[in-house]
Every structure is written in C-alpha cells, then in structure tokens.
Design an enzyme around this catalytic site. Structure first.
Site, PDB file in Angstrom:
ATOM      1  N   ASP A  46       4.410  -0.450 -62.526  1.00 43.62           N
ATOM      2  CA  ASP A  46       5.282  -0.973 -61.693  1.00 43.62           C
ATOM      3  C   ASP A  46       4.848  -1.130 -60.342  1.00 43.62           C
ATOM      4  OD1 ASP A  46       8.282  -1.982 -61.739  1.00 43.62           O
ATOM      5  OD2 ASP A  46       8.110  -0.673 -59.694  1.00 43.62           O
ATOM      6  N   TYR A  51       4.983  -2.880 -51.548  1.00 43.51           N
ATOM      7  CA  TYR A  51       4.361  -1.469 -51.610  1.00 43.51           C
ATOM      8  C   TYR A  51       2.941  -1.545 -50.583  1.00 43.51           C
ATOM      9  CZ  TYR A  51       7.903  -0.747 -55.136  1.00 43.51           C
ATOM     10  OH  TYR A  51       9.211  -0.760 -55.915  1.00 43.51           O
ATOM     11  N   LYS A  79       7.056  -7.798 -58.053  1.00 40.86           N
ATOM     12  CA  LYS A  79       8.080  -8.283 -57.260  1.00 40.86           C
ATOM     13  C   LYS A  79       8.114  -9.127 -56.461  1.00 40.86           C
ATOM     14  CE  LYS A  79       9.683  -3.543 -58.878  1.00 40.86           C
ATOM     15  NZ  LYS A  79       8.940  -2.656 -58.308  1.00 40.86           N
ATOM     16  N   HIS A 112      13.017  -8.843 -56.289  1.00 38.88           N
ATOM     17  CA  HIS A 112      12.873  -7.360 -55.836  1.00 38.88           C
ATOM     18  C   HIS A 112      14.482  -7.185 -55.380  1.00 38.88           C
ATOM     19  CE1 HIS A 112      10.162  -4.014 -54.298  1.00 38.88           C
ATOM     20  NE2 HIS A 112      11.354  -3.695 -54.634  1.00 38.88           N
TER      21      HIS A 112
HETATM   22  N1  NAP Z   1      12.920  -2.101 -57.581  1.00 37.16           N
HETATM   23  C1  NAP Z   1      13.497  -1.350 -56.613  1.00 37.16           C
HETATM   24  O1  NAP Z   1      13.872  -1.792 -55.449  1.00 37.16           O
HETATM   25  C2  NAP Z   1      12.671  -0.002 -56.334  1.00 37.16           C
HETATM   26  C3  NAP Z   1      13.095   1.082 -55.454  1.00 37.16           C
HETATM   27  C4  NAP Z   1      12.523   2.314 -55.623  1.00 37.16           C
HETATM   28  C5  NAP Z   1      11.706   2.501 -56.545  1.00 37.16           C
HETATM   29  N2  NAP Z   1      11.118   1.606 -57.658  1.00 37.16           N
HETATM   30  C6  NAP Z   1       9.851   1.911 -58.487  1.00 37.16           C
HETATM   31  O2  NAP Z   1      10.239   3.093 -59.087  1.00 37.16           O
HETATM   32  C7  NAP Z   1       9.094   3.975 -59.119  1.00 37.16           C
HETATM   33  C8  NAP Z   1       9.774   5.392 -58.955  1.00 37.16           C
HETATM   34  O3  NAP Z   1      10.771   5.442 -58.146  1.00 37.16           O
HETATM   35  P1  NAP Z   1      10.471   6.428 -56.632  1.00 37.16           P
HETATM   36  O4  NAP Z   1       9.161   6.422 -56.292  1.00 37.16           O
HETATM   37  O5  NAP Z   1      11.552   6.104 -55.734  1.00 37.16           O
HETATM   38  O6  NAP Z   1      11.040   7.879 -57.158  1.00 37.16           O
HETATM   39  P2  NAP Z   1      10.759   8.909 -58.276  1.00 37.16           P
HETATM   40  O7  NAP Z   1       9.794   8.522 -59.334  1.00 37.16           O
HETATM   41  O8  NAP Z   1      12.251   9.397 -58.632  1.00 37.16           O
HETATM   42  O9  NAP Z   1      10.177  10.128 -57.451  1.00 37.16           O
HETATM   43  C9  NAP Z   1       9.077  10.019 -56.892  1.00 37.16           C
HETATM   44  C10 NAP Z   1       8.820  11.485 -56.308  1.00 37.16           C
HETATM   45  O10 NAP Z   1       9.073  12.674 -57.001  1.00 37.16           O
HETATM   46  C11 NAP Z   1       7.567  13.303 -57.011  1.00 37.16           C
HETATM   47  N3  NAP Z   1       7.392  13.713 -58.558  1.00 37.16           N
HETATM   48  C12 NAP Z   1       6.718  12.864 -59.355  1.00 37.16           C
HETATM   49  N4  NAP Z   1       6.704  13.713 -60.552  1.00 37.16           N
HETATM   50  C13 NAP Z   1       7.032  14.933 -60.314  1.00 37.16           C
HETATM   51  C14 NAP Z   1       7.100  16.162 -60.906  1.00 37.16           C
HETATM   52  N5  NAP Z   1       6.769  16.102 -62.345  1.00 37.16           N
HETATM   53  N6  NAP Z   1       7.837  17.094 -60.637  1.00 37.16           N
HETATM   54  C15 NAP Z   1       8.142  17.048 -59.275  1.00 37.16           C
HETATM   55  N7  NAP Z   1       8.389  16.112 -58.540  1.00 37.16           N
HETATM   56  C16 NAP Z   1       7.602  14.917 -58.911  1.00 37.16           C
HETATM   57  C17 NAP Z   1       6.710  12.196 -56.445  1.00 37.16           C
HETATM   58  O11 NAP Z   1       5.787  13.203 -55.580  1.00 37.16           O
HETATM   59  P3  NAP Z   1       3.994  13.147 -56.142  1.00 37.16           P
HETATM   60  O12 NAP Z   1       3.573  11.579 -55.930  1.00 37.16           O
HETATM   61  O13 NAP Z   1       3.701  13.929 -54.858  1.00 37.16           O
HETATM   62  O14 NAP Z   1       4.186  13.834 -57.272  1.00 37.16           O
HETATM   63  C18 NAP Z   1       7.670  11.512 -55.301  1.00 37.16           C
HETATM   64  O15 NAP Z   1       7.717  12.372 -54.143  1.00 37.16           O
HETATM   65  C19 NAP Z   1       8.601   3.577 -57.522  1.00 37.16           C
HETATM   66  O16 NAP Z   1       7.513   4.166 -57.235  1.00 37.16           O
HETATM   67  C20 NAP Z   1       8.764   1.948 -57.720  1.00 37.16           C
HETATM   68  O17 NAP Z   1       7.674   1.425 -58.784  1.00 37.16           O
HETATM   69  C21 NAP Z   1      11.742   0.309 -57.308  1.00 37.16           C
END
Ligand code: NAP
Length: 324
Positions: A46, A51, A79, A112
């Site tokens: 993704d 980003y 996106k 997006h």
């Molecule tokens: N469409 C949109 O508007 C939108 C908005 C937000 C996100 N997204 C997409 O969705 C993806 C995921 O969402 P997100 O990045 O917001 O948050 P997330 O995946 O819910 O959480 C990421 C956080 O959790 C930590 N983490 C990962 N694995 C873990 C584990 N096993 N145990 C504990 N902590 C853990 C990561 O740190 P480390 O990296 O240090 O492990 C990071 O701080 C994004 O990267 C992006 O690609 C899209």
C-alpha cells in the site's frame, strides 16, 4: 512459504488480504521493509504519492523483481494526492507515481481523500491568508475527479477506487457516473468498526481495506496494541496483539494493511491467526464506549478546514467536500 488468503475484487483482480502499509516509514526504512515483506510472503503493498517514499519502494522492487517475484505476482496500490484532483492533473499524477515506483501499471489507484487542493503548489499548499491552514480547491468536485479516474487508460491501472469516502460521497459519484469504486480504503479497527459503510459496501460490492488497523499507535494516545482486552485474547491464542487486531479486520472481511519497518513485526503481522466468534465479539466490545477515529484532517498540521466524517471535532469547519 504461505502467501496468505487471496480475495477476489469486483473487477476480478486477486487481492492478497494482508498488505504492507508504508505511511510514516522514514527514509532508509521502507526499502528494506518492502524487501523483507516480499521475501516473507507479502504480495500486497500500500503506497501513496504523499508518503514521499515511493521512489524508495521502487528501489526495493528493482532488487526483488524478477528474482524473488514477478511484477504480476504483486498487488500494488497507490493514491491520487489532493493536489491533483483537477481532471487535467489526474493522469499526470499517475504517471509521476508510476515513474517513482518504476512500474508500468498499478493494480489499484485510489482517490486518497475526498478533498481537493490547488495544483502546482506542492503537496500541502499553504493558505495565503490563514496561517497554519492548507489552501483548499472548493471548485473541483469529487464527481469530476472520479470521471477522470474512470478515463485513465486500463494499461496503467487495473482497478480504481477511493479512500476516506463516506456513504454520501460514494452515493454521489456512483449516481453521477454509474461506476462503482472497486475499493474504499478506510480507517477501521475495533474502536472504529464503520458498520454503516460495511453494510453499504456489501450492498454495492465495494471491497473495504482497513487502514490504521493497529490504531496507528499515534504518540500520546493509548496504544491499541497494548489494550488489556486485546492482550488477554492474544495471550490465550499464543499470538501477538497486532495479529489479533489484524484478525479482527479479517473476520469482518476487510483487507488489512498494517505498517511496520521492523523485521520481526513485518513477519509476525503477516502470520494470520483466526478469531472465534466469542473472541471477535470480545475484541469488538472495546469499541462500544470508546469510539475513536484517529485520522481527522481538521486536526492535522497544517489544518484542513473541511468536515468529512461528521465528527464533533469537525463542527467548526468552513467547508464540506464539493461533490457535484
Ligand atoms: N488512505 C489513507 O488515508 C490512509 C491513512 C492512514 C494509513 N493508511 C495506510 O494504512 C497503513 C497502516 O496504517 P498506519 O500506518 O496508520 O497504522 P498501523 O498499521 O495501524 O500502525 C502502525 C504503527 O504500529 C507499529 N506496529 C507495527 N507492527 C506492530 C506490532 N506487531 N506490535 C506493535 N506495534 C506495531 C508501527 O511501528 P513500527 O514500524 O516501528 O513497527 C507503527 O508505529 C499505512 O501505512 C498506509 O499505508 C492509509
């Protein structure tokens, strides 16, 4: 090596249910994260222009295609950023993204956000008079942008969809064009189950991808990965809390895109565990009195002065999306 469960989208594309998120992956982190992920079975990535790391993802892909995977074995989502919603900008923005990633096509291209910024002034054009705010383009409508997405050459995008769209936004673009987005990527986790969108999407055959499935783990907020109920279920299943949160999304039929740049987490987040109905309900119960949406742009810095989701935080917003 297991490649995990594969879902079929409304356009017939095969979507690996667990993907790797790349938001907030710092420079010099995402290249190795993508390489580790693909070497360990991930086939769904993704990405997004905003980003600002797609070129680094591209470097990783160069190393692993075709020796580890063929391009057609990957499912790559990117996106369209807010500053390219104007119909004459849409294909240009796609071309820039393809160039950054170093691929001829995307498997999925999403709008997006249902928010337009003016073009040609950078990713976050600052408002000329209102300090700390981005400038919005309130003239370009979601319908115009969706029409430009529909017109993109199929050779460059296999499927088109949206992200952060509510039922109202979806209804408007579908009513105007008759074209239903293949995917809506939305924030979804036990504190934000999105029941209304789930029901609507089921009816329209729109697949939901859950972003921030681990609650994003924003600084200053209690971490969902450390929630006592999630910990209790994880302990019982001999799983990590992140695996339980991913499994919660899987139980609801979402594809789920946890982000990590740490090797052990990238690997373990991909190992699926199954929730029983009882465990699923137990995890769901943590959202009952604790409804939380982490991603609300009016709270971003710079602020976007627009109400998207009908959240109380958005009451002071001057604008709502221009749909028609
Ligand atoms: N469409 C949109 O508007 C939108 C908005 C937000 C996100 N997204 C997409 O969705 C993806 C995921 O969402 P997100 O990045 O917001 O948050 P997330 O995946 O819910 O959480 C990421 C956080 O959790 C930590 N983490 C990962 N694995 C873990 C584990 N096993 N145990 C504990 N902590 C853990 C990561 O740190 P480390 O990296 O240090 O492990 C990071 O701080 C994004 O990267 C992006 O690609 C899209």
């Amino acid at each position: 090596m297991s490649l995990g469960r594969i879902l079929t989208l409304s356009n017939g594309s095969k979507l690996p249910q667990i993907g790797l998120g790349t938001w907030l992956s710092q420079p010099n982190e995402v290249e190795s994260a993508v390489e580790i992920a693909v070497r360990n079975g991930y086939r769904h990535l993704d990405l997004a222009r905003v980003y600002q790391n797609q070129d680094e993802v591209g470097r990783a892909l160069k190393k692993i295609i075709p020796s580890v995977v063929k391009r057609e074995e990957l499912f790559i989502t990117s996106k369209l950023w807010n500053n390219s919603h104007q119909p004459d900008q849409v294909e240009k923005a796609l071309d820039e993204t393809l160039e950054q990633i170093g691929t001829d096509y995307l498997d999925l291209y999403l709008i997006h956000w249902p928010v337009a910024f003016p073009p040609g002034k950078g990713l976050f054009p600052l408002h000329p008079t209102k300090e700390g705010e981005v400038e919005l383009d309130t003239k370009t409508s979601l319908v115009e942008t969706w029409k430009a997405m529909i017109a993109l050459p199929k050779s460059k995008v296999r499927a088109i969809g949206v992200s952060n769209f509510t039922v109202d936004h979806l209804e408007a673009i579908i009513a105007a064009t008759g074209v239903v987005p293949v995917v809506n990527q939305i924030e979804a986790h036990p504190l934000l189950p999105q029941d209304e969108l789930v029901a609507y999407s089921k009816e329209k055959n729109i697949h939901l991808t859950a972003y921030s499935p681990l609650g994003n783990n924003l600084a200053g907020k209690p971490k969902l990965t450390e929630h006592p109920v999630v910990e209790e279920v994880a302990k019982k299943l001999g799983a990590t809390t992140a695996q339980v949160l991913v499994a919660w999304g899987v139980y609801r039929g979402y594809s789920v895109i946890p982000k990590s740049v740490q090797e052990s987490r990238i690997k373990s987040n991909f190992q699926q565990v199954e929730l029983s109905k009882e465990d699923y309900e137990k995890i769901s119960s943590i959202g009952k009195d604790n409804y939380t949406r982490f991603n609300i742009p009016i709270g971003y810095s710079p602020k976007w002065d627009i109400a998207l989701f009908g959240e109380p935080e958005e009451k002071s917003a001057s604008f709502t999306p221009t749909v028609q």
